[in-house]
Design a protein around this motif. Structure first.
Motif, PDB file in Angstrom:
ATOM      1  N   ARG A 224       1.066  -1.158  -0.002  1.00  0.00           N
ATOM      2  CA  ARG A 224       0.019  -0.230   0.218  1.00  0.00           C
ATOM      3  C   ARG A 224       1.271   1.041  -0.017  1.00  0.00           C
ATOM      4  N   ARG A 225       0.446   2.384  -0.981  1.00  0.00           N
ATOM      5  CA  ARG A 225       1.796   3.135  -1.174  1.00  0.00           C
ATOM      6  C   ARG A 225       1.363   4.377  -0.434  1.00  0.00           C
ATOM      7  N   VAL A 226       1.598   5.257  -0.209  1.00  0.00           N
ATOM      8  CA  VAL A 226       0.891   6.591   0.179  1.00  0.00           C
ATOM      9  C   VAL A 226       2.166   7.846   0.065  1.00  0.00           C
ATOM     10  N   LEU A 227       1.681   8.828  -0.436  1.00  0.00           N
ATOM     11  CA  LEU A 227       2.537   9.863   0.252  1.00  0.00           C
ATOM     12  C   LEU A 227       1.473  10.688   0.727  1.00  0.00           C
ATOM     13  N   ALA A 228       2.562  10.957   2.062  1.00  0.00           N
ATOM     14  CA  ALA A 228       1.927  11.800   3.451  1.00  0.00           C
ATOM     15  C   ALA A 228       2.963  13.051   3.758  1.00  0.00           C
ATOM     16  N   ILE A 229       2.390  14.373   3.209  1.00  0.00           N
ATOM     17  CA  ILE A 229       2.769  15.435   3.349  1.00  0.00           C
ATOM     18  C   ILE A 229       3.001  16.474   4.642  1.00  0.00           C
ATOM     19  N   ILE A 230       3.906  16.742   5.644  1.00  0.00           N
ATOM     20  CA  ILE A 230       3.462  17.624   6.606  1.00  0.00           C
ATOM     21  C   ILE A 230       3.412  19.503   6.912  1.00  0.00           C
ATOM     22  N   TYR A 231       2.390  19.715   7.054  1.00  0.00           N
ATOM     23  CA  TYR A 231       2.700  20.723   6.790  1.00  0.00           C
ATOM     24  C   TYR A 231       2.498  21.893   8.153  1.00  0.00           C
ATOM     25  N   PHE A 232       3.181  22.838   8.721  1.00  0.00           N
ATOM     26  CA  PHE A 232       2.883  23.623   9.821  1.00  0.00           C
ATOM     27  C   PHE A 232       3.081  25.607   9.600  1.00  0.00           C
ATOM     28  N   PRO A 233       2.146  25.984  10.744  1.00  0.00           N
ATOM     29  CA  PRO A 233       2.420  27.038  10.379  1.00  0.00           C
ATOM     30  C   PRO A 233       3.416  27.434  10.480  1.00  0.00           C
ATOM     31  N   ASP A 234       3.021  28.618   9.536  1.00  0.00           N
ATOM     32  CA  ASP A 234       4.608  29.599   9.498  1.00  0.00           C
ATOM     33  C   ASP A 234       4.496  30.718  10.522  1.00  0.00           C
ATOM     34  N   GLY A 235       6.056  30.593  11.261  1.00  0.00           N
ATOM     35  CA  GLY A 235       6.101  31.264  12.523  1.00  0.00           C
ATOM     36  C   GLY A 235       5.598  30.018  14.119  1.00  0.00           C
ATOM     37  N   THR A 236       5.757  29.305  13.475  1.00  0.00           N
ATOM     38  CA  THR A 236       4.853  28.278  14.806  1.00  0.00           C
ATOM     39  C   THR A 236       7.211  27.922  15.489  1.00  0.00           C
ATOM     40  N   THR A 237       7.657  27.711  16.055  1.00  0.00           N
ATOM     41  CA  THR A 237       8.814  27.711  17.207  1.00  0.00           C
ATOM     42  C   THR A 237       9.130  26.448  17.809  1.00  0.00           C
ATOM     43  N   TYR A 238      10.903  26.144  16.848  1.00  0.00           N
ATOM     44  CA  TYR A 238      11.096  25.316  18.059  1.00  0.00           C
ATOM     45  C   TYR A 238      10.959  24.917  19.775  1.00  0.00           C
ATOM     46  N   ASN A 239      10.278  23.421  19.554  1.00  0.00           N
ATOM     47  CA  ASN A 239      10.345  23.491  20.928  1.00  0.00           C
ATOM     48  C   ASN A 239      11.744  22.840  21.732  1.00  0.00           C
ATOM     49  N   GLY A 240      12.769  22.909  21.227  1.00  0.00           N
ATOM     50  CA  GLY A 240      13.937  22.006  21.817  1.00  0.00           C
ATOM     51  C   GLY A 240      14.080  20.291  21.886  1.00  0.00           C
ATOM     52  N   LYS A 241      12.961  19.837  21.683  1.00  0.00           N
ATOM     53  CA  LYS A 241      12.686  18.411  21.276  1.00  0.00           C
ATOM     54  C   LYS A 241      13.825  17.878  20.031  1.00  0.00           C
ATOM     55  N   LYS A 242      14.298  16.717  20.318  1.00  0.00           N
ATOM     56  CA  LYS A 242      15.500  15.761  19.061  1.00  0.00           C
ATOM     57  C   LYS A 242      14.532  15.141  18.323  1.00  0.00           C
ATOM     58  N   HIS A 243      15.046  15.759  16.824  1.00  0.00           N
ATOM     59  CA  HIS A 243      13.851  15.317  16.141  1.00  0.00           C
ATOM     60  C   HIS A 243      14.584  14.954  14.877  1.00  0.00           C
ATOM     61  N   VAL A 244      14.809  13.703  13.947  1.00  0.00           N
ATOM     62  CA  VAL A 244      15.768  13.558  12.970  1.00  0.00           C
ATOM     63  C   VAL A 244      16.210  14.638  11.586  1.00  0.00           C
ATOM     64  N   ILE A 245      14.393  15.428  11.712  1.00  0.00           N
ATOM     65  CA  ILE A 245      14.371  16.513  11.114  1.00  0.00           C
ATOM     66  C   ILE A 245      14.955  17.851  10.950  1.00  0.00           C
ATOM     67  N   THR A 246      14.840  18.176  12.493  1.00  0.00           N
ATOM     68  CA  THR A 246      15.165  19.319  12.423  1.00  0.00           C
ATOM     69  C   THR A 246      17.155  19.016  13.711  1.00  0.00           C
ATOM     70  N   ASP A 247      17.086  17.945  14.331  1.00  0.00           N
ATOM     71  CA  ASP A 247      18.353  18.010  14.265  1.00  0.00           C
ATOM     72  C   ASP A 247      19.761  18.174  13.598  1.00  0.00           C
TER      73      ASP A 247
END
Ligand SMILES: O=C(O)CCC(=O)C(=O)O
Length: 271
Positions: A224-247
């Protein structure tokens, strides 16, 4: 405004439904030609080595996570064709309207294959708890775009209407899941019936990062093949949590998540 929505194939009723229930189905969001092209591109991206991946088929084929999802993250950074679809203006405009934000940025895309044989459901969970975002991000959302028709037999999604109002609950392990409903025992959510959303290819769902969702196991012989895209509101700030995308970006807690790796895809100024 209604004219702009019509061009997107979206209605005021769908926006109201999304705001109330935390998810919505949008039909015919991509054409048959677009789906065919995207399918080619995403197959190439899945076959490539080097793209940032949480899990792939090498050496992990028997891991318990792989039985839930075979996942590749940020295909758009390594594949120009994928970049066209991940940043697709129509999808981003729909995300902007649903969220009610002034601007929408890309967090990441991911190819989500639910492999045939020995497949497990994706357990009930919320997404937002995994994302390294402060409050404003609570209108962050995902587009979930299947490249094959999906139903109960091959991993379509289910949602609990209104569960985005529950606030953020503890994270759920996808391979060894806790029961998310334990956290809402005795509330109305405990009694809400899940809504199953089978989809024809070309259609998709959008869901809020706090909405409880689940996908059935794949009992067919094909991925089962899916493309998922995650969007966030402009202005959102980083909360300091480790994450593979932001590290790799080395943001300081409190800094806005922005820059070329998190492009502004749609905004009210540009609408
Ligand atoms: O595709 C799946 O099985 C689950 C998808 C999911 O949890 C998501 O897109 O947030």
């Amino acid at each position: 405004m209604t004219g702009q929505l019509e061009q997107l194939g979206l209605t005021e009723e769908q926006i109201a439904f999304y705001r109330e229930n935390g998810f919505v189905q949008v039909d015919n969001v991509l054409t048959a030609d677009e789906i065919a092209e995207l399918t080619c591109y995403i197959e190439e991206a899945m076959a490539e080595k080097g793209a940032l991946a949480f899990q792939n088929s090498e050496g992990e084929s028997r891991s318990s996570y792989y039985r839930v999802l075979n996942q590749k993250v940020n295909t758009w950074r390594d594949h120009a064709g994928m970049a066209r679809y991940t940043t697709h203006p129509k999808l981003a405009q729909i995300a902007l309207r649903l969220s009610g934000a002034d601007g929408i940025r890309l967090f990441h895309d991911h190819a989500l294959w639910k492999m045939p044989q020995d497949s497990k459901p994706t357990p009930w969970h919320q997404d937002f708890v995994y994302w390294p975002m402060h409050e404003l991000g609570k209108t962050a959302l995902s587009a979930w775009i299947p490249l094959d028709d999906v139903d109960e037999s091959n991993g379509c999604m289910m949602f609990i209407p209104g569960s985005h109002e529950a606030g953020m609950l503890p994270g759920i392990s996808l391979s060894d899941p806790q029961d998310i409903f334990e956290y809402v025992q005795g509330t109305d959510l405990d009694k809400k019936k899940p809504v199953m959303v089978p989809l024809r290819k070309g259609s998709c769902t959008f869901h809020n990062g706090l909405t409880f969702h689940y996908a059935h196991a794949n009992r067919t012989d094909n991925p089962r093949r899916v493309l998922a895209i995650i969007y966030f509101p402009d202005g959102t700030t980083y909360n300091g949590k480790k994450h593979v995308i932001t590290d790799p970006c080395e943001f300081q807690a409190g800094e806005p998540i922005q820059g070329g790796l998190f492009p502004l895809l749609a905004s009210n100024q540009r609408a």
